[in-house]
Design a protein around this motif. Structure first.
Motif, short mmCIF file in Angstrom:
data_model
loop_
_atom_site.label_atom_id
_atom_site.label_comp_id
_atom_site.label_asym_id
_atom_site.label_seq_id
_atom_site.Cartn_x
_atom_site.Cartn_y
_atom_site.Cartn_z
N PRO A 1 4.75 11.84 -1.67
CA PRO A 1 4.57 10.52 -2.30
C PRO A 1 5.04 10.44 -3.75
O PRO A 1 5.68 9.46 -4.13
N PRO A 2 4.77 11.43 -4.62
CA PRO A 2 5.32 11.33 -5.98
C PRO A 2 6.85 11.33 -6.00
O PRO A 2 7.47 10.63 -6.82
N GLN A 3 7.48 12.09 -5.10
CA GLN A 3 8.94 12.09 -5.04
C GLN A 3 9.46 10.74 -4.57
O GLN A 3 10.47 10.24 -5.07
N LYS A 4 8.76 10.13 -3.59
CA LYS A 4 9.17 8.80 -3.13
C LYS A 4 9.06 7.79 -4.28
O LYS A 4 9.93 6.95 -4.45
N TRP A 5 7.95 7.89 -5.04
CA TRP A 5 7.76 6.96 -6.16
C TRP A 5 8.85 7.14 -7.20
O TRP A 5 9.41 6.17 -7.70
N ARG A 6 9.19 8.37 -7.59
CA ARG A 6 10.25 8.60 -8.58
C ARG A 6 11.59 8.08 -8.08
O ARG A 6 12.36 7.50 -8.84
N ASN A 7 11.87 8.27 -6.79
CA ASN A 7 13.12 7.77 -6.23
C ASN A 7 13.16 6.25 -6.27
O ASN A 7 14.17 5.66 -6.67
N TRP A 8 12.06 5.61 -5.87
CA TRP A 8 12.01 4.14 -5.89
C TRP A 8 12.17 3.64 -7.33
O TRP A 8 12.92 2.72 -7.58
N TRP A 9 11.45 4.22 -8.28
CA TRP A 9 11.52 3.77 -9.67
C TRP A 9 12.92 3.96 -10.24
O TRP A 9 13.40 3.11 -11.00
N HIS A 10 13.59 5.04 -9.87
CA HIS A 10 14.96 5.30 -10.35
C HIS A 10 15.89 4.14 -9.99
O HIS A 10 16.73 3.74 -10.80
N HIS B 1 14.91 0.95 -8.98
CA HIS B 1 14.38 -0.40 -9.16
C HIS B 1 13.85 -0.72 -10.55
O HIS B 1 13.39 -1.84 -10.79
N LYS B 2 13.91 0.23 -11.49
CA LYS B 2 13.30 -0.02 -12.79
C LYS B 2 13.96 -1.19 -13.53
O LYS B 2 13.27 -1.95 -14.22
#
Length: 145
Positions: free
Chosen positions: A24-33, A35-36
């Motif tokens: 989950p933290p890796q998914k969040w970092r990928n999404w944020w990368h 969509h920020k």
């Protein structure tokens, strides 16, 4: 004899194993990368809309205790305007928790007079009578020719 190229081309190729599922933290970092930029742009637009709505609704502005509007062909004399302000100023305060009130609307030939009076919750007087007394004390005459 086969060439080195044909040996390489016809070799037994096995695909790489699939990568492990991301945490989950890796998914969040990928999404944020990815969509920020959209999140920041959405926040800026949202703040702009809130600021416009705040200004349009008049939130945070101090409302007056009374409002009087006069519409006519001739300007209201300064003495009459001062008398109206004094009459209403004696009845209101800036710390007035608005609870009830009344309005008056009068038309005389080409003139319109509008007055509004609001009172505190614990005010025991007759609001309509007070406004009527104020309006009875207002006299205005103008040469309409």
């Amino acid at each position: 004899m086969a060439s080195q190229y044909l040996n390489w081309k016809l070799r037994d190729v096995k695909p790489d194993p699939p990568p492990p599922d991301p945490t989950p933290p890796q998914k969040w970092r990928n999404w944020w990368h990815y969509h920020k930029g959209m999140v920041i742009a959405g926040m800026v637009v949202g703040l702009a809309v809130l600021d416009i709505a705040h200004s349009a609704l008049g939130l945070g502005q101090v409302r007056p205790d009374y409002q009087v509007a006069y519409v006519g062909e001739n300007a209201l004399p300064d003495a009459t305007a001062a008398a109206i302000e004094e009459a209403f100023a004696a009845l209101g305060s800036d710390a007035n928790p608005y609870d009830r009130g009344c309005s008056a609307f009068a038309v005389y030939q080409n003139f319109v007079f509008v007055a509004e009076l609001t009172c505190q919750k614990d005010f025991g007087g007759d609001v309509e009578q007070i406004l009527s007394d104020v309006l009875d004390g207002v006299h205005y005459s103008a040469d309409l020719t």
